[in-house]
Design an enzyme around this catalytic site. Sequence first.
Site, PDB file in Angstrom:
ATOM      1  N   HIS A 127       0.828  -1.204   0.000  1.00 41.80           N
ATOM      2  CA  HIS A 127       0.000   0.000   0.000  1.00 41.80           C
ATOM      3  C   HIS A 127       0.867   1.260   0.000  1.00 41.80           C
ATOM      4  O   HIS A 127       0.601   2.219   0.715  1.00 41.80           O
ATOM      5  CB  HIS A 127      -0.938  -0.016   1.215  1.00 41.80           C
ATOM      6  CG  HIS A 127      -2.029  -1.027   1.086  1.00 41.80           C
ATOM      7  ND1 HIS A 127      -2.932  -1.293   2.079  1.00 41.80           N
ATOM      8  CD2 HIS A 127      -2.367  -1.834   0.057  1.00 41.80           C
ATOM      9  CE1 HIS A 127      -3.783  -2.232   1.668  1.00 41.80           C
ATOM     10  NE2 HIS A 127      -3.456  -2.578   0.450  1.00 41.80           N
TER      11      HIS A 127
HETATM   12  C1  LIG Z   1       0.515  -7.332  -4.728  1.00 43.67           C
HETATM   13  C2  LIG Z   1      -0.393  -6.174  -4.483  1.00 43.67           C
HETATM   14  C3  LIG Z   1      -1.557  -6.373  -3.744  1.00 43.67           C
HETATM   15  C4  LIG Z   1      -2.434  -5.312  -3.516  1.00 43.67           C
HETATM   16  N1  LIG Z   1      -3.646  -5.560  -2.934  1.00 43.67           N
HETATM   17  C5  LIG Z   1      -4.571  -4.572  -2.898  1.00 43.67           C
HETATM   18  C6  LIG Z   1      -5.901  -4.847  -2.482  1.00 43.67           C
HETATM   19  O1  LIG Z   1      -6.272  -5.997  -2.191  1.00 43.67           O
HETATM   20  N2  LIG Z   1      -6.788  -3.815  -2.442  1.00 43.67           N
HETATM   21  C7  LIG Z   1      -6.432  -2.551  -2.781  1.00 43.67           C
HETATM   22  O2  LIG Z   1      -7.271  -1.657  -2.710  1.00 43.67           O
HETATM   23  N3  LIG Z   1      -5.178  -2.261  -3.171  1.00 43.67           N
HETATM   24  C8  LIG Z   1      -4.258  -3.252  -3.271  1.00 43.67           C
HETATM   25  N4  LIG Z   1      -3.008  -2.984  -3.739  1.00 43.67           N
HETATM   26  C9  LIG Z   1      -2.649  -1.578  -4.023  1.00 43.67           C
HETATM   27  C10 LIG Z   1      -3.304  -1.008  -5.267  1.00 43.67           C
HETATM   28  O3  LIG Z   1      -3.370  -1.953  -6.312  1.00 43.67           O
HETATM   29  C11 LIG Z   1      -2.472   0.206  -5.696  1.00 43.67           C
HETATM   30  O4  LIG Z   1      -2.390   1.090  -4.621  1.00 43.67           O
HETATM   31  C12 LIG Z   1      -3.100   0.945  -6.865  1.00 43.67           C
HETATM   32  O5  LIG Z   1      -3.146   0.096  -7.990  1.00 43.67           O
HETATM   33  C13 LIG Z   1      -2.297   2.184  -7.160  1.00 43.67           C
HETATM   34  O6  LIG Z   1      -2.711   2.725  -8.356  1.00 43.67           O
HETATM   35  P1  LIG Z   1      -1.787   3.709  -9.183  1.00 43.67           P
HETATM   36  O7  LIG Z   1      -2.585   4.107 -10.371  1.00 43.67           O
HETATM   37  O8  LIG Z   1      -1.273   4.727  -8.258  1.00 43.67           O
HETATM   38  O9  LIG Z   1      -0.507   2.851  -9.617  1.00 43.67           O
HETATM   39  P2  LIG Z   1      -0.340   1.449 -10.292  1.00 43.67           P
HETATM   40  O10 LIG Z   1      -1.581   0.644 -10.203  1.00 43.67           O
HETATM   41  O11 LIG Z   1       0.892   0.846  -9.712  1.00 43.67           O
HETATM   42  O12 LIG Z   1      -0.114   1.763 -11.834  1.00 43.67           O
HETATM   43  C14 LIG Z   1       1.008   2.439 -12.326  1.00 43.67           C
HETATM   44  C15 LIG Z   1       1.203   2.073 -13.784  1.00 43.67           C
HETATM   45  O13 LIG Z   1       2.173   2.936 -14.344  1.00 43.67           O
HETATM   46  C16 LIG Z   1       3.046   2.194 -15.165  1.00 43.67           C
HETATM   47  N5  LIG Z   1       4.332   2.896 -15.226  1.00 43.67           N
HETATM   48  C17 LIG Z   1       5.181   3.115 -14.200  1.00 43.67           C
HETATM   49  N6  LIG Z   1       6.271   3.777 -14.609  1.00 43.67           N
HETATM   50  C18 LIG Z   1       6.101   4.003 -15.937  1.00 43.67           C
HETATM   51  C19 LIG Z   1       6.899   4.646 -16.919  1.00 43.67           C
HETATM   52  N7  LIG Z   1       8.072   5.210 -16.611  1.00 43.67           N
HETATM   53  N8  LIG Z   1       6.432   4.684 -18.203  1.00 43.67           N
HETATM   54  C20 LIG Z   1       5.238   4.131 -18.518  1.00 43.67           C
HETATM   55  N9  LIG Z   1       4.444   3.514 -17.608  1.00 43.67           N
HETATM   56  C21 LIG Z   1       4.871   3.451 -16.331  1.00 43.67           C
HETATM   57  C22 LIG Z   1       3.144   0.863 -14.450  1.00 43.67           C
HETATM   58  O14 LIG Z   1       3.610  -0.158 -15.309  1.00 43.67           O
HETATM   59  C23 LIG Z   1       1.720   0.655 -13.994  1.00 43.67           C
HETATM   60  O15 LIG Z   1       0.959   0.001 -14.965  1.00 43.67           O
HETATM   61  C24 LIG Z   1      -2.109  -4.019  -3.978  1.00 43.67           C
HETATM   62  C25 LIG Z   1      -0.939  -3.816  -4.708  1.00 43.67           C
HETATM   63  C26 LIG Z   1      -0.095  -4.881  -4.983  1.00 43.67           C
HETATM   64  C27 LIG Z   1       1.127  -4.638  -5.798  1.00 43.67           C
END
Ligand SMILES: Cc1cc2nc3c(=O)[nH]c(=O)nc-3n(C[C@H](O)[C@H](O)[C@H](O)COP(=O)(O)OP(=O)(O)OC[C@H]3O[C@@H](n4cnc5c(N)ncnc54)[C@H](O)[C@@H]3O)c2cc1C
Length: 618
Positions: free
Chosen positions: A548
């Site tokens: 998280h």
């Molecule tokens: C194993 C695991 C279990 C989890 N379990 C839960 C759960 O049960 N419930 C819950 O609510 N949350 C859970 N989470 C947390 C939740 O999934 C994340 O907090 C949420 O997805 C964050 O969203 P985000 O859009 O900030 O980033 P992310 O979902 O991480 O997405 C970021 C995206 O940006 C892309 N990216 C990064 N850098 C670059 C770059 N330089 N160029 C192009 N693309 C790039 C990545 O490849 C990725 O696809 C979990 C996370 C993980 C990893």
Amino acid sequence: MLVRSALLTIAVTVGLLECTCGQNPVFNPIFPVVLERERSSMQGPCDDNSEQDSYDFIIVGSGPAGSVLANRLSEVEDWEILLLEAGSDGTVIMNIPYLIGQFQSTDANWQYKTIPSESKFSGLNGRQMDYPRGRGVGGSTLINYMFYVRGNSRDYDNWEEMGNPGWGYDDVLPYFKKIEDMQIPVLRDDEFHSTGGNVKVSYPPYRSKISDIFLQAGLETGSPEVDYNGKHQTGSARIQTTTVNGSRWTASRGYLYSLRDRHNFHLKKRALVKKVLINENTNTAYGVIYTKNGKDYTVRARKEVILCAGAINSPQLLMLSGVGPKDHLEELNIQVIKDLKVGYNLMDHVAFATLMFTVNVSKFPSPMKVIGDQRNFFNYYVYNNGPMTSQLGSEIVSYHDIRNNTPGWPDIEVIYFSAALLNNPQYANAFGLNMSLYADHIASIQETPAYQVFPFQMRPKSRGRITLKDSDINTPPLINPNAFSEEEDIQIQIAGIRKMIEISRTPALQSIGATLYDKPLPLCEDYEYDSDDYWRCALLNFSISVSHQCGTCKMGPESDETAVVSSRLKVHGVHNLRVVDASIFPQIISGHLQAPTYMIAEKAADFIKEDYLKPHHL
Ligand SMILES: Cc1cc2nc3c(=O)[nH]c(=O)nc-3n(C[C@H](O)[C@H](O)[C@H](O)COP(=O)(O)OP(=O)(O)OC[C@H]3O[C@@H](n4cnc5c(N)ncnc54)[C@H](O)[C@@H]3O)c2cc1C
Ligand SMILES: *[C@@H]1O[C@H](CO)[C@@H](O)[C@H](O)[C@H]1NC(C)=O
Ligand SMILES: *[C@@H]1O[C@H](CO)[C@@H](O)[C@H](O)[C@H]1NC(C)=O
Ligand SMILES: *[C@@H]1O[C@H](CO)[C@@H](O)[C@H](O)[C@H]1NC(C)=O
Ligand SMILES: *[C@@H]1O[C@H](CO)[C@@H](O)[C@H](O)[C@H]1NC(C)=O
């Protein structure tokens, strides 16, 4: 085993016959009925090959944040949207909830690890915590646990009090409702829930008998059954999950599949953004450089660049682009465009990993038995049911007011696994446990029926930091989680462990002979078992990240010198650049992070529409 691999081979072959662009068809089912269902989960947008050199908005990263923005901004027909994603599509097999944990060592995970700790985490390989992050269309929703927990009303009131107008609970609740398509009948018409949104929320169809016992044990300790996303969070509950018909519902299924034919939306996969281009005279972002198939491309943003790369990669990209702590960037010879506290304020939930209770009945089969039994795949594919639809056997959560100085704003969450996880060598290894310590301590209950709990503190005070090792985008950033650096965090976690021991003594759990597995941990044998010092040692050496991570581009007013973005998510002191993802959390919330991240992005989409479409600029 042989039968299983034969079936997998057929499945892979059948899968390859079908070519769509929404998901990699690595695993496709054998039965026609199934094919139909799985086909409908493979209708995502194709890779865009056009070489256009400018767009209105460039969005970096397609997790919950980037997917929402791509969808909402491309609703405006005059706007051209480019979404750049470093990874490719998920696979159909990743939609099977029980298989979470099988994909951590694949390309769908950035596979980050924290820097080796000097004094903590001796129970983990190399004294490092695994920090999984999803890579692919859908981001971390491709590999996350699917828990749908928004957090407490006071978390958001607190965000507002920290200097962020418009982020109080009354402001964010309509957005939480907007994203939701509640499938659970009793919640559909509830005042806190909603239908018709892009994110499907369901109970897993399968329920084990022991899950009823957990709820009963809660009742016997005064913990009522609650809808933790409703009025009262403190209590116990079946988990609400981002699934439909027992299958994972990703950000891309929710927000991108419907864009397949939207002419003003362009998605480039396997496109790694290396740098945001910022004019150093005007401090205005005007584009990005990305790499695809070994070649660099420059694209321009006519309006804005929006970073949605997640709590590790967004601060990394900002720093590589000259926005970050001056002294640190200068060390690396990166030209400083704006001195801001990027990478600070790293927060996470950290759970104690080895709290297990043996039982005298086998109410839920162990993970290896579930995965090894073909009938479970059959039930999953044909009836959308069976243990494969469960989140690896985690069925119940509970929230506790441990200190009780803020009743109703719980400070401990517990995830209950109906069959212990880390007594299996495969999972112990996957979670980064040191296997020689595993052999000493846990291997002896490998075959014993047991359940496991993961207690974790909701709002730790400790703060970590992300820095760059060098100025190369391909070098993973240095992650110092700095967990348990505040005494209060340790005390609350110990109280959480004790609470779980107390709950194991209820009549409900005693009816199945629940017994704390109390063999002292190898690194902590010098302490008296169950003393505070024993639990401190256990906790500091055997805890794991709940994934998280957040807070590394903190939202706050310009007067707050630790803030990176404003309450409208614009980077302070840089024009045409926003960060919209889990890195903007000023303070971690009492829940899980995907729901708030969807909410944040829906709000950001409205900010952007207000800024550009309303006659008066705000
Ligand atoms: C194993 C695991 C279990 C989890 N379990 C839960 C759960 O049960 N419930 C819950 O609510 N949350 C859970 N989470 C947390 C939740 O999934 C994340 O907090 C949420 O997805 C964050 O969203 P985000 O859009 O900030 O980033 P992310 O979902 O991480 O997405 C970021 C995206 O940006 C892309 N990216 C990064 N850098 C670059 C770059 N330089 N160029 C192009 N693309 C790039 C990545 O490849 C990725 O696809 C979990 C996370 C993980 C990893
Ligand atoms: C595992 O723990 C043992 C005993 O403490 C230690 O010698 C070994 O180096 C550790 N292994 C790893 C990979 O950290
Ligand atoms: C879930 O299953 C029901 C019944 O088979 C079906 O009507 C519905 O379309 C399915 N939902 C999705 C999103 O696939
Ligand atoms: C399990 O233990 C409890 C408590 O000791 C006992 O009442 C129960 O009969 C036992 N069940 C079995 C199947 O042995
Ligand atoms: C963690 O284990 C080490 C042994 O490697 C021990 O020296 C240390 O004291 C333990 N940590 C705590 C906080 O007790």
